[in-house]
Design an enzyme around this catalytic site. Structure first.
Site, short mmCIF file in Angstrom:
data_model
loop_
_atom_site.label_atom_id
_atom_site.label_comp_id
_atom_site.label_asym_id
_atom_site.label_seq_id
_atom_site.Cartn_x
_atom_site.Cartn_y
_atom_site.Cartn_z
N HIS A 1 44.45 45.60 46.65
CA HIS A 1 43.63 44.97 45.60
C HIS A 1 44.54 44.37 44.52
O HIS A 1 44.36 43.22 44.10
CB HIS A 1 42.69 46.02 45.01
N GLU A 2 45.55 45.14 44.09
CA GLU A 2 46.46 44.66 43.03
C GLU A 2 47.38 43.56 43.55
O GLU A 2 47.68 42.60 42.84
CB GLU A 2 47.29 45.83 42.46
N CYS B 1 36.63 46.22 39.69
CA CYS B 1 37.81 45.60 39.07
C CYS B 1 37.60 45.58 37.56
O CYS B 1 36.51 45.22 37.09
CB CYS B 1 37.97 44.17 39.61
N HIS C 1 45.75 40.40 43.33
CA HIS C 1 45.74 39.88 41.95
C HIS C 1 46.97 39.01 41.66
O HIS C 1 46.85 37.98 41.02
CB HIS C 1 45.73 41.02 40.93
ZN LIG Z 1 41.17 44.12 39.98
#
Ligand SMILES: [Zn+2]
Length: 192
Positions: A150-151, A108, A154
């Protein structure tokens, strides 16, 4: 314009982000800046909270992952005919996940120098608006689906290290403290 990327420890990375109501020149500028920032940092994804904006926006580039993969990795991580994609996701909602999961190493831009295996569903179906506010419902697989997840995490204040075992998290404790105190070198600009 390249933006500084917030480092692990910054509270903005833990915020459950707000939906975006309307398109605007400011939003378009932010999207352009996020693409530029991500590309400069050699990333394959970047979410708005990583540049300090707590809104449901992220960009994904799995073409760069496909291009950098060898034949075996392409076979393992991309389905037939999938050569990756580049897309901007606004107000995304994952509406389906496969039962099949797989492990792969993730990193990341907000947590430099830490790379760990994360288990995620192989496929996801997602509803989102693109940067022109056109609505889409699409299914993605493999690496593309992994970057999106993953995003997507976030914009809900979840980091990939939150998905690691307590044991693994303990192992990276010293490195995390280093990042929090700004004692880490990156090729891109970071901000605590
Ligand atoms: Zn990330």
């Amino acid at each position: 314009m390249k933006l500084p990327i917030l480092a692990y420890g910054n509270k903005t990375l833990k915020v459950d982000c707000d939906a975006i109501a309307t398109n605007s020149d400011d939003l378009n500028k932010l999207i352009d800046d996020m693409w530029e920032t991500m590309e400069h940092a050699y990333g394959c994804g970047l979410a708005a909270p990583q540049v300090g904006e707590t809104i449901q926006l992220f960009v994904v580039d799995s073409i760069v992952m496909y291009e950098n993969a060898d034949i075996d990795e392409r076979k393992a991580n991309f389905i037939e005919g999938d050569e990756g994609m580049r897309e901007t996701f606004i107000n995304a909602r994952i509406i389906g996940k496969s039962d099949e999961t797989w492990d792969e190493i993730e990193g990341c831009l907000s947590i430099p120098d830490i790379f760990k295996r994360v288990t995620r569903p192989w496929s996801i179906t997602i509803e989102y608006l693109d940067r022109d506010f056109k609505a889409h419902t699409k299914t993605f697989h493999g690496t593309t689906a992994r970057i999106i997840q993953h995003e997507y995490d976030h914009i809900r204040g979840v980091l990939f290290i939150d998905r690691l075992s307590a044991f693994t998290k303990k192992l990276i404790g010293t490195k995390l403290k280093k990042i929090m105190s700004g004692k880490i070198f990156t090729d891109y600009r970071m901000k605590q």
